[in-house]
Design a protein around this motif. Sequence first.
Motif, PDB file in Angstrom:
ATOM      1  N   CYS A   1      45.562  49.146  41.754  1.00  0.00           N
ATOM      2  CA  CYS A   1      46.440  47.986  41.897  1.00  0.00           C
ATOM      3  C   CYS A   1      46.699  47.420  40.503  1.00  0.00           C
ATOM      4  O   CYS A   1      45.750  47.111  39.777  1.00  0.00           O
TER       5      CYS A   1
ATOM      6  N   ALA B   1      43.224  51.318  44.799  1.00  0.00           N
ATOM      7  CA  ALA B   1      43.913  50.928  46.035  1.00  0.00           C
ATOM      8  C   ALA B   1      43.888  52.116  46.984  1.00  0.00           C
ATOM      9  O   ALA B   1      44.167  53.249  46.579  1.00  0.00           O
TER      10      ALA B   1
ATOM     11  N   ASP C   1      42.392  49.528  52.187  1.00  0.00           N
ATOM     12  CA  ASP C   1      42.412  48.149  51.693  1.00  0.00           C
ATOM     13  C   ASP C   1      43.814  47.692  51.308  1.00  0.00           C
ATOM     14  O   ASP C   1      43.989  46.831  50.447  1.00  0.00           O
ATOM     15  N   THR C   2      44.795  48.277  51.959  1.00  0.00           N
ATOM     16  CA  THR C   2      46.163  47.770  51.789  1.00  0.00           C
ATOM     17  C   THR C   2      46.752  47.485  53.166  1.00  0.00           C
ATOM     18  O   THR C   2      46.296  48.015  54.173  1.00  0.00           O
TER      19      THR C   2
ATOM     20  N   HIS D   1      47.980  44.627  48.501  1.00  0.00           N
ATOM     21  CA  HIS D   1      46.587  44.989  48.244  1.00  0.00           C
ATOM     22  C   HIS D   1      45.722  43.880  48.816  1.00  0.00           C
ATOM     23  O   HIS D   1      45.734  42.759  48.323  1.00  0.00           O
TER      24      HIS D   1
ATOM     25  N   LEU E   1      51.344  45.272  46.121  1.00  0.00           N
ATOM     26  CA  LEU E   1      50.777  46.376  45.348  1.00  0.00           C
ATOM     27  C   LEU E   1      51.785  46.888  44.331  1.00  0.00           C
ATOM     28  O   LEU E   1      52.880  47.318  44.681  1.00  0.00           O
TER      29      LEU E   1
END
Length: 319
Positions: free
Chosen positions: A143, A150, A154-155, A288, A295
Motif C-alpha cells: 500500500c 496489501a 486486508d483490502t 486498504h 489502495l
Amino acid sequence: METKMFPAVSAMPRLDAAHPSDPAISAIEQALGILGDRWVLLMLQHAFLLRVRTFARWRDELGISESVLAARLKELVAHGIFEPVASPDGRTRHEYHLTEAGWRLWRYLVAIYSWERGWAGRPGMLTLIHDGCGQGTRPYVACGGCRDRATARDTRTERGPLLSFARVGEPRHHRRTTTPVRPQAGSLGGCPVSMEILGDRWSTTVLAAAFLGVRRFVDFQRELGIAPSVLTDRLRRFCELGVLHAGTTRVYRLTDKGLAFFDVLVMLTDWAQRELPAPDGSALAVTHRSCGTPLRPVLVCDVCAGDLECRELSYEVAG
Ligand SMILES: [Zn+2]
Ligand SMILES: [Zn+2]
C-alpha cells in the motif's frame, strides 16, 4: 548473462495519442478485453524483455501466424499500447514501439512474474534482479499509503453501479482464431501457468469475478453472461490448477494460490483505471483496510523492501 530490463524513463517514447477504447464500458472490462489473450501477453513480454519491435521478430520468436500477429498488432495500436514508428533502417515497413501507457504495463507483467515464480516456479525461468540491492527479487504489492503489504484479505472492494462483466465477451472483442500457443512459446519460456489463467478473456474474467466475491456457478453465469459450457470448462481448469476449490454445491472459492493473484489483478485494475477512459460509476474502488486509505499499489522488492521502479530491474536467464 544479465540484461537490463527496462530503459531509463527518459528514454521512453512520449505519446499521448487519443485511442479508440470504448468509453461506454468500465476500464476493467476494456482491459480484460484487450489483455486477456495469450498472444498479447507474450508479445508484451517480448517487447519488454527482448526489445522486440518488428513484425518479423515477434513472428519468429513466438511462432505466431502472420494473420494472428497482424490482428493483435492492429488492436494494440488501436488501444494506444503500441505505436507504429518508421523503421530507422528503412528495410522493414514499421517498428512498433510501446507507448507511455504501454510501458506502464510493466507492473502488471512483473506481478505475473512474481506469481509464476512463487506458485508455479520452473527451473530455467528467468530471474528478475533489483539493481538497488543486487538480489534476485520477487516483488509484491504494498500500500503506497502505509507501506504495508496489501493482500486480498486486508483490502475491501466496492464496485461502482456501472461496473459489470457482462460485456467483456461482446462481439467487438471476438477473436476468430483459437490457434494454440505452445506452452513454452518464445525464447524466454513464458510464464506458462499464468498465461493459461490470464491469457484468455473468459478465464481472466472468471478470476476477477471470484475476487469480487462471486462463488456460485449460477452467479458466475449471471454476472458474466458466459455460456455454461465455457464456464464449466474454465472452472474445472481452475480447480485442476489449484486456483479454485470446488465445494459440494457448485460453490467455488479461491485457494491461497488463487488469492495470490491479487497482486496481478490489482495491477491490472490500477493500470486500466488510470489509462482507459470510462464512465462515472464504473470504477472499482479498492481500500486498504489496515490504514483505511484507497489502495495506491506500489511494487516492493521482497529482499530489501525498497520501492521498485521499472528502470531498476534487470533479468538473468538461467543456463
Ligand atoms: Zn495502507
Ligand atoms: Zn531489493
